[in-house]
Design a protein around this motif. Sequence first.
Motif, short mmCIF file in Angstrom:
data_model
loop_
_atom_site.label_atom_id
_atom_site.label_comp_id
_atom_site.label_asym_id
_atom_site.label_seq_id
_atom_site.Cartn_x
_atom_site.Cartn_y
_atom_site.Cartn_z
N VAL A 1 -73.12 39.29 -28.41
CA VAL A 1 -73.81 39.18 -27.11
C VAL A 1 -72.76 39.28 -26.01
O VAL A 1 -71.56 39.23 -26.27
N PHE A 2 -73.23 39.44 -24.78
CA PHE A 2 -72.31 39.47 -23.63
C PHE A 2 -71.90 38.03 -23.29
O PHE A 2 -72.77 37.20 -22.99
N GLU B 1 -80.53 36.56 -19.70
CA GLU B 1 -80.04 37.91 -19.38
C GLU B 1 -79.68 38.68 -20.65
O GLU B 1 -79.96 39.87 -20.78
N GLU C 1 -70.54 37.10 -20.65
CA GLU C 1 -70.68 36.86 -19.21
C GLU C 1 -72.13 36.74 -18.77
O GLU C 1 -72.40 36.39 -17.62
N LEU C 2 -73.06 37.08 -19.66
CA LEU C 2 -74.47 36.97 -19.30
C LEU C 2 -75.05 35.69 -19.88
O LEU C 2 -74.61 35.24 -20.94
N ASP D 1 -82.85 39.69 -22.40
CA ASP D 1 -83.49 40.74 -21.62
C ASP D 1 -82.75 42.07 -21.80
O ASP D 1 -83.38 43.13 -21.93
N TYR D 2 -81.42 42.00 -21.82
CA TYR D 2 -80.67 43.26 -22.00
C TYR D 2 -81.02 43.89 -23.35
O TYR D 2 -81.35 45.08 -23.41
N PHE D 3 -80.95 43.09 -24.42
CA PHE D 3 -81.17 43.68 -25.75
C PHE D 3 -82.62 44.11 -25.93
O PHE D 3 -82.90 45.14 -26.56
#
Lengths: 396, 311
Positions: free
Chosen positions: B87-88, B95, B90-91, B98-100
């Motif tokens: 995962v990121f 978030e 920084e998110l 939601d990104y994935f």
Amino acid sequence: MLNTLKYTVLSLLRERDIVIWVMLFPLILSTLFNSMFVGLEETGWNIDPMPVAVVSNAEGDAGLAFETMMDALSQEGDDALFAPKHVSSAQEAKTLLESQQTIATIFVDAQGWPSAEFSPGADDVGVSIERIKRTIVADVVDDFCRSRAAIEDIARTNPEALARPEVTDSLMKMADYTQQMNVTHSKAVDYVRYFYALLGFAAFMASMVGLSAVGKALPNISALGARRTVGGTSRARTLVGAVLASWLISFASLLVAFAYIRWVLGIEFGGREVECIIGLAVAALMATSFGALVGALPRIPFSAKGGILTGITCLLALFAGLYGTPSLQLADKVANSIPWLAAMNPVKQVTDLFYSLYVYTDLAPYLEGLAILLVTTGVFAGVAALLMRRQRYASL
Amino acid sequence: MTIVNVENLVKRYSDVVALDHFNLQIEAGEVFGLLGPNGSGKTTAINCMLQLLSFDKGSIELFGQPMAPTRYDLKRRVGVVPQEIAVFDELNVRENIDYFCGLYVDSGAERAKLVDEAIEFVGLQDYVRFRPKKLSGGLKRRLNIACGIAHKPELVFFDEPTVAVDPQSRNSILEGILRLNREGMTVVYTSHYMEEVEQICSRIMIMDHGRSLACGTQDELVRMVSTGEKVEIEVADLSREALGALDSLAFVRRVEYDDKVLKLLCDNGPHNLASVLGLLQERNVAFGRVYSEPPTLNDVFLEITGKELRD
């Protein structure tokens, strides 16, 4: 792709290394440069009235002409050139000179002819501003002597001529035998080059953004990259989104640094701000491409890539003149003796882009620099694309 | 319907054969367990199926269609929960999910609903604004899962999702996987924890050295091996005749009586213990505590591979 763009921008903006090195560091460094260089330059252009001792041995009215000129040059106000101290003996003048209360002694002989004397060893003084002051004193004395000799010669040989206004006007203007004109687009101020080198350095440092974004998108670089690659969005869209986000961040960071240097610190860019911004946009693209290239390099641990990139940036900045006068001289020497090597240095390419805008009236050197920068960007982007083109990997 | 069909897959890393003519068929609605020690080829097999890794030979079909790196239409029907937390940093939690989810679902409104459901499913409602660094190991694993299943895929690959988590989180994850399966998702679950595979998988493949060694339900696997059921009974006094009678039972392979403990090794069968206890009661033999240990997956694995599962 918008989803990738949005979250890549967000994640990059929250990366501590990027905030420090790409966004804040150029601002801090330019503030330091401003305090180091700009003050020095201003001192050089604003000379206070120079203290000189005047020892007059003129008989009668013989010294009146020189005395009148000295009075004119010593009138209180912004234009005052001299702060004369009239002394009665050469010994007294010598004492003042030795104690550095004056920078020169002007002796006026019995016939009213002046001559200047400086302290022994004055030429060894390394501070350039002192040399300039002595030159001014010597020039003033020499000009006076030349003008007086010319007037006396005309008065002796052709006295009627002195009645003609064009002759007297001409004599009055004799001292102005040089004309001030600009051969460059802007007033040549050396310290601006440090700020341009700083922008070159900042631009290349921005390649960290591309490095990070690509590292997070490639499966052979990070687990996150692998996870994103198996998603339902095409790899091209993911990579384009990541690169676009990197460019946006890099460009925005450079814009902030530029705005700070130009409008807060007041550094001149030759009044060509629009061209500067176009240059920054291309510089950001070059940095992003280079970051992507380094990010896509296989077999190098990702943690080491940041260090490699910083090292390369610092080295290239040395040859762009970032680190003071010796660095600037080195950059000039390399540019003169091995121009193709200097042209290959992306930090210098960006530096020279701003310098060409500042110095040259013609935009051709700027456009040439922009073209070189675009070619460099193309090379970086091409190699990066080659490295990133793989769809599947032999190992992860 | 066969959702995953892998035939004769061969993958080499230089001289090392990571997958050796590997075959795999997974039917819709299964929780399929891929069991094997570290380095057995589980993750390599999944990465080949997901087209991350190139392979030397063989074919891979998902949903009845040939899989390729650019088959994004097929990838959109698949969920992936990788072994590493991917995962990121920084998110925050929301978030990231939601990104994935956005890699599969374009509509923002639809995504918002799916993200909420995924957060609720993994129980991260109280942590939506937390970044991964602030989460415990178990919560990170749950985030990793949410990122993989938010778009409600038809097929989900879980690659060792419980590594380094506490028993509570592990149990929560396993229950979650079963819930997903009940909702209609087909699950491929890799692990080297046999008890997990036993707990949730309807069918299991044991693999090692890139080969499929055995495949079937747990009962089918147990029946494949010769390891028998061990029975131990505390008996104060046992006559020679009773011992002989026990030894003559058809399913008993070996019988010992020592230090007031009766030990029997039996063939696998559903009523071994009841038969032994029945015989003792018939002969009025008093007995105390009784232990029965049917063969486990571990026994199956040991017998098939000749070594203990590692780590």
